[in-house]
Design an enzyme around this catalytic site. Structure first.
Site, PDB file in Angstrom:
ATOM      1  N   LYS A  13      39.058  11.131 -21.533  1.00  0.00           N
ATOM      2  CA  LYS A  13      38.544  10.484 -20.359  1.00  0.00           C
ATOM      3  C   LYS A  13      38.051   9.023 -20.713  1.00  0.00           C
ATOM      4  O   LYS A  13      38.010   8.947 -19.532  1.00  0.00           O
ATOM      5  CB  LYS A  13      37.169  11.517 -20.189  1.00  0.00           C
ATOM      6  CG  LYS A  13      37.469  13.058 -19.949  1.00  0.00           C
ATOM      7  CD  LYS A  13      36.081  13.343 -20.095  1.00  0.00           C
ATOM      8  CE  LYS A  13      34.804  13.353 -21.283  1.00  0.00           C
ATOM      9  NZ  LYS A  13      35.620  13.876 -22.195  1.00  0.00           N
ATOM     10  N   ARG A  88      28.283  17.762 -17.838  1.00  0.00           N
ATOM     11  CA  ARG A  88      28.011  18.482 -19.070  1.00  0.00           C
ATOM     12  C   ARG A  88      28.168  20.055 -18.926  1.00  0.00           C
ATOM     13  O   ARG A  88      28.552  20.856 -19.391  1.00  0.00           O
ATOM     14  CB  ARG A  88      27.687  18.443 -20.093  1.00  0.00           C
ATOM     15  CG  ARG A  88      28.427  16.530 -20.493  1.00  0.00           C
ATOM     16  CD  ARG A  88      29.534  17.363 -21.470  1.00  0.00           C
ATOM     17  NE  ARG A  88      29.804  16.368 -22.500  1.00  0.00           N
ATOM     18  CZ  ARG A  88      30.158  15.189 -23.347  1.00  0.00           C
ATOM     19  NH1 ARG A  88      29.640  14.413 -21.986  1.00  0.00           N
ATOM     20  NH2 ARG A  88      31.017  14.127 -24.050  1.00  0.00           N
ATOM     21  N   ARG A 127      41.410   8.436 -33.540  1.00  0.00           N
ATOM     22  CA  ARG A 127      39.656   7.969 -33.305  1.00  0.00           C
ATOM     23  C   ARG A 127      38.702   8.002 -34.730  1.00  0.00           C
ATOM     24  O   ARG A 127      38.632   7.414 -35.086  1.00  0.00           O
ATOM     25  CB  ARG A 127      39.441   8.792 -32.214  1.00  0.00           C
ATOM     26  CG  ARG A 127      38.317   7.723 -31.436  1.00  0.00           C
ATOM     27  CD  ARG A 127      38.131   7.870 -29.861  1.00  0.00           C
ATOM     28  NE  ARG A 127      37.314   9.221 -29.962  1.00  0.00           N
ATOM     29  CZ  ARG A 127      37.193  10.065 -28.553  1.00  0.00           C
ATOM     30  NH1 ARG A 127      37.414   9.849 -27.918  1.00  0.00           N
ATOM     31  NH2 ARG A 127      36.813  11.601 -29.199  1.00  0.00           N
ATOM     32  N   ARG A 133      33.994   6.476 -34.824  1.00  0.00           N
ATOM     33  CA  ARG A 133      32.808   7.555 -34.191  1.00  0.00           C
ATOM     34  C   ARG A 133      32.295   8.408 -35.471  1.00  0.00           C
ATOM     35  O   ARG A 133      32.309   9.446 -35.631  1.00  0.00           O
ATOM     36  CB  ARG A 133      32.965   7.871 -32.900  1.00  0.00           C
ATOM     37  CG  ARG A 133      32.849   7.329 -31.501  1.00  0.00           C
ATOM     38  CD  ARG A 133      33.090   7.700 -30.555  1.00  0.00           C
ATOM     39  NE  ARG A 133      32.522   9.371 -29.772  1.00  0.00           N
ATOM     40  CZ  ARG A 133      32.225   9.647 -29.103  1.00  0.00           C
ATOM     41  NH1 ARG A 133      33.571   8.686 -28.051  1.00  0.00           N
ATOM     42  NH2 ARG A 133      32.292  10.569 -28.500  1.00  0.00           N
ATOM     43  N   ARG A 144      31.879  20.244 -30.720  1.00  0.00           N
ATOM     44  CA  ARG A 144      31.828  19.240 -29.299  1.00  0.00           C
ATOM     45  C   ARG A 144      33.559  20.496 -28.641  1.00  0.00           C
ATOM     46  O   ARG A 144      32.627  20.797 -27.753  1.00  0.00           O
ATOM     47  CB  ARG A 144      32.320  17.958 -29.653  1.00  0.00           C
ATOM     48  CG  ARG A 144      31.337  17.828 -30.234  1.00  0.00           C
ATOM     49  CD  ARG A 144      31.666  15.735 -30.613  1.00  0.00           C
ATOM     50  NE  ARG A 144      32.282  15.355 -29.632  1.00  0.00           N
ATOM     51  CZ  ARG A 144      32.842  14.123 -29.897  1.00  0.00           C
ATOM     52  NH1 ARG A 144      33.876  13.799 -31.068  1.00  0.00           N
ATOM     53  NH2 ARG A 144      33.263  13.514 -28.680  1.00  0.00           N
TER      54      ARG A 144
HETATM   55  P1  AMP Z   1      30.520  11.225 -24.785  1.00  0.00           P
HETATM   56  O1  AMP Z   1      31.499  10.020 -25.666  1.00  0.00           O
HETATM   57  O2  AMP Z   1      31.037  11.835 -23.138  1.00  0.00           O
HETATM   58  O3  AMP Z   1      32.162  12.457 -25.733  1.00  0.00           O
HETATM   59  O4  AMP Z   1      29.558  11.850 -25.808  1.00  0.00           O
HETATM   60  C1  AMP Z   1      28.923  11.528 -27.107  1.00  0.00           C
HETATM   61  C2  AMP Z   1      27.574  12.851 -26.715  1.00  0.00           C
HETATM   62  O5  AMP Z   1      26.331  12.454 -26.388  1.00  0.00           O
HETATM   63  C3  AMP Z   1      28.075  14.312 -26.782  1.00  0.00           C
HETATM   64  O6  AMP Z   1      28.200  15.150 -27.733  1.00  0.00           O
HETATM   65  C4  AMP Z   1      26.469  14.592 -26.096  1.00  0.00           C
HETATM   66  O7  AMP Z   1      26.261  14.622 -27.707  1.00  0.00           O
HETATM   67  C5  AMP Z   1      26.128  13.594 -25.514  1.00  0.00           C
HETATM   68  N1  AMP Z   1      26.681  13.537 -24.054  1.00  0.00           N
HETATM   69  C6  AMP Z   1      27.426  12.632 -23.513  1.00  0.00           C
HETATM   70  N2  AMP Z   1      26.918  12.820 -22.181  1.00  0.00           N
HETATM   71  C7  AMP Z   1      26.243  13.859 -22.161  1.00  0.00           C
HETATM   72  C8  AMP Z   1      26.120  14.531 -21.298  1.00  0.00           C
HETATM   73  N3  AMP Z   1      25.974  14.356 -19.461  1.00  0.00           N
HETATM   74  N4  AMP Z   1      24.297  15.909 -21.476  1.00  0.00           N
HETATM   75  C9  AMP Z   1      24.148  15.483 -22.571  1.00  0.00           C
HETATM   76  N5  AMP Z   1      25.125  14.861 -23.744  1.00  0.00           N
HETATM   77  C10 AMP Z   1      25.792  14.467 -23.690  1.00  0.00           C
END
Ligand code: AMP
Length: 192
Positions: A13, A88, A127, A133, A144
């Site tokens: 993404k 989400r 990654r 990360r 996740r």
């Molecule tokens: P991502 O980089 O989009 O995978 O986001 C990393 C982490 O940030 C996720 O595992 C959540 O803990 C938090 N996060 C990101 N976007 C959201 C969202 N829209 N709602 C809730 N938590 C989020």
């Protein structure tokens, strides 16, 4: 116009949202990136969000809603944007509908990147090795993925029922996937 990239962790993404943003000439808004910088900077939001992120859980909706509302309202994205990592869950999707109505923006395509689990797990392991990360550790990744399945995947039906969803095969090289998404952006690939 707001476009959304939807897909499990490791679907690509972030990478593809950046390309699409350049292609459409609008900003890329990643809630994950915004949260990671809040954690790095030690802001109130960062302090509250950190434990959820490390565990691979969703950060509470009220924290995220303010973040997205600010981005949509402060004029950072007057011509729209690409949302990556938001919405989400159902509450976030419904809030987005309300926010779009408030700021007079329309929803464009919701692009679902489709990638089988074995490919996802391989990519995330890569990654973790390359970028380190914190939430790419194995146990967190499993959570996740589980959170994605239970809370985020139902949005596929939500957007499909409104005719907004386009599925894109997310398996292949970054460039192949980029070209598939570009065809959708150019209107050459209709709804799935
Ligand atoms: P991502 O980089 O989009 O995978 O986001 C990393 C982490 O940030 C996720 O595992 C959540 O803990 C938090 N996060 C990101 N976007 C959201 C969202 N829209 N709602 C809730 N938590 C989020």
């Amino acid at each position: 116009m707001i476009w959304i990239l939807l897909g499990p962790p490791g679907a690509g993404k972030g990478t593809q949202a950046k390309f699409l943003a350049v292609h459409l000439g609008v900003p890329h808004v990643s809630t994950g990136d915004l949260l990671r910088s809040a954690v790095r900077e030690g802001t109130e939001l960062g302090k509250k969000a950190k434990a959820y992120m490390v565990a691979g859980d969703l950060v509470p909706d009220e924290l995220i809603l303010d973040l997205v509302r600010e981005t949509l309202e402060t004029g950072d994205a007057p011509g729209g944007c690409i949302l990556d990592g938001y919405p989400r869950n159902r509450v976030q999707a419904e809030s987005l509908d309300e926010m779009l109505a408030e700021v007079g923006q329309e929803l464009g395509r919701v692009i679902r990147l489709v990638v089988p689990d074995d490919v996802l797990i391989r990519r995330i392991a890569g990654r973790a090795a390359d970028e380190g990360r914190a939430d790419d550790a194995e146990e967190t990744v499993r959570n996740r993925l589980q959170v994605y399945r239970t809370q985020t995947e139902p949005l596929v039906a939500y957007y499909e029922s409104r005719g907004s969803l386009t599925e894109v095969n997310g398996v292949g090289s970054i460039d192949e996937v980029r070209r598939r998404i570009q065809r959708v952006a150019e209107g050459k690939a209709g709804p799935r």
